[in-house]
Design a protein around this motif. Structure first.
Motif, PDB file in Angstrom:
ATOM      1  N   THR A 137      32.696  37.441  -3.217  1.00  0.00           N
ATOM      2  CA  THR A 137      31.703  36.813  -2.355  1.00  0.00           C
ATOM      3  C   THR A 137      31.216  37.734  -1.243  1.00  0.00           C
ATOM      4  O   THR A 137      30.042  37.744  -0.908  1.00  0.00           O
ATOM      5  CB  THR A 137      32.281  35.528  -1.739  1.00  0.00           C
ATOM      6  OG1 THR A 137      32.726  34.665  -2.790  1.00  0.00           O
ATOM      7  CG2 THR A 137      31.236  34.803  -0.906  1.00  0.00           C
TER       8      THR A 137
ATOM      9  N   LYS B 215      36.014  30.314   2.223  1.00  0.00           N
ATOM     10  CA  LYS B 215      34.800  31.130   2.168  1.00  0.00           C
ATOM     11  C   LYS B 215      33.877  30.823   3.342  1.00  0.00           C
ATOM     12  O   LYS B 215      33.265  31.726   3.912  1.00  0.00           O
ATOM     13  CB  LYS B 215      34.063  30.903   0.853  1.00  0.00           C
ATOM     14  CG  LYS B 215      34.685  31.607  -0.328  1.00  0.00           C
ATOM     15  CD  LYS B 215      33.843  31.368  -1.559  1.00  0.00           C
ATOM     16  CE  LYS B 215      34.405  32.034  -2.778  1.00  0.00           C
ATOM     17  NZ  LYS B 215      33.560  31.806  -3.957  1.00  0.00           N
TER      18      LYS B 215
ATOM     19  N   ILE C  95      39.572  41.933   5.614  1.00  0.00           N
ATOM     20  CA  ILE C  95      40.301  40.682   5.424  1.00  0.00           C
ATOM     21  C   ILE C  95      41.723  41.024   4.991  1.00  0.00           C
ATOM     22  O   ILE C  95      41.925  41.837   4.089  1.00  0.00           O
ATOM     23  CB  ILE C  95      39.627  39.798   4.365  1.00  0.00           C
ATOM     24  CG1 ILE C  95      38.215  39.406   4.826  1.00  0.00           C
ATOM     25  CG2 ILE C  95      40.466  38.556   4.079  1.00  0.00           C
ATOM     26  CD1 ILE C  95      37.392  38.730   3.759  1.00  0.00           C
TER      27      ILE C  95
ATOM     28  N   VAL D 232      35.338  32.475   6.479  1.00  0.00           N
ATOM     29  CA  VAL D 232      35.123  33.918   6.461  1.00  0.00           C
ATOM     30  C   VAL D 232      33.645  34.222   6.692  1.00  0.00           C
ATOM     31  O   VAL D 232      33.293  35.103   7.474  1.00  0.00           O
ATOM     32  CB  VAL D 232      35.614  34.540   5.136  1.00  0.00           C
ATOM     33  CG1 VAL D 232      35.204  35.997   5.025  1.00  0.00           C
ATOM     34  CG2 VAL D 232      37.135  34.414   5.028  1.00  0.00           C
ATOM     35  N   ARG D 233      32.770  33.489   6.022  1.00  0.00           N
ATOM     36  CA  ARG D 233      31.333  33.688   6.200  1.00  0.00           C
ATOM     37  C   ARG D 233      30.924  33.525   7.664  1.00  0.00           C
ATOM     38  O   ARG D 233      30.176  34.318   8.213  1.00  0.00           O
ATOM     39  CB  ARG D 233      30.564  32.690   5.330  1.00  0.00           C
ATOM     40  CG  ARG D 233      29.032  32.825   5.298  1.00  0.00           C
ATOM     41  CD  ARG D 233      28.277  32.031   6.333  1.00  0.00           C
ATOM     42  NE  ARG D 233      28.715  30.704   6.571  1.00  0.00           N
ATOM     43  CZ  ARG D 233      28.253  29.613   5.952  1.00  0.00           C
ATOM     44  NH1 ARG D 233      27.336  29.710   5.025  1.00  0.00           N
ATOM     45  NH2 ARG D 233      28.700  28.429   6.284  1.00  0.00           N
TER      46      ARG D 233
ATOM     47  N   VAL E  99      39.735  43.606   0.973  1.00  0.00           N
ATOM     48  CA  VAL E  99      40.782  42.616   1.197  1.00  0.00           C
ATOM     49  C   VAL E  99      42.119  43.294   0.971  1.00  0.00           C
ATOM     50  O   VAL E  99      42.329  43.951  -0.042  1.00  0.00           O
ATOM     51  CB  VAL E  99      40.638  41.409   0.248  1.00  0.00           C
ATOM     52  CG1 VAL E  99      41.771  40.431   0.445  1.00  0.00           C
ATOM     53  CG2 VAL E  99      39.297  40.717   0.452  1.00  0.00           C
TER      54      VAL E  99
ATOM     55  N   LEU F 144      37.312  36.281  -2.420  1.00  0.00           N
ATOM     56  CA  LEU F 144      36.706  36.799  -1.191  1.00  0.00           C
ATOM     57  C   LEU F 144      35.993  38.125  -1.440  1.00  0.00           C
ATOM     58  O   LEU F 144      34.912  38.370  -0.907  1.00  0.00           O
ATOM     59  CB  LEU F 144      37.750  36.923  -0.090  1.00  0.00           C
ATOM     60  CG  LEU F 144      38.300  35.578   0.412  1.00  0.00           C
ATOM     61  CD1 LEU F 144      39.459  35.795   1.360  1.00  0.00           C
ATOM     62  CD2 LEU F 144      37.210  34.766   1.085  1.00  0.00           C
TER      63      LEU F 144
END
Length: 94
Positions: free
Chosen positions: A29, A73, A5, A76-77, A37, A26
């Motif tokens: 999680t 989130k 990311i 991204v998930r 990241v 991020l």
């Protein structure tokens, strides 16, 4: 290979705190799903984007707002691990 990311932000716009907050959220999680990241300063004034590998998930100029962390989130998930539960913040579809 795990995705990475990247959060690109404009340091001239005082968005470092928001970028750091997003990165921390991020990483917390998705620590098992991504390599990490990266915070990347932008040379373009007003730029704030969040990408997974080469795909931009959020672009402030394109989307016209800052993302809510829940919304980010979920995006991204959906990209890195669609089966991952985000707990109470997860969307439920009927």
């Amino acid at each position: 290979m795990k995705p990475t990311i990247t959060i690109e932000y404009c340091p001239k716009c005082n968005w470092m705190m928001r970028a750091a907050y997003m990165a921390q959220e991020l990483l917390t999680t998705f620590t098992d799903d991504v390599n990490g990241v990266t915070l990347k300063p932008s040379e373009v004034s007003g730029r704030y984007t969040i990408s997974v590998d080469e795909e931009t998930l959020f672009d402030r100029k394109r989307d016209g707002h800052f993302p809510e962390i829940k919304e980010l989130k979920q995006a991204v998930r959906d990209k890195v691990n669609s089966g991952k539960s985000l707990g109470h913040s997860d969307r439920h579809q009927l």
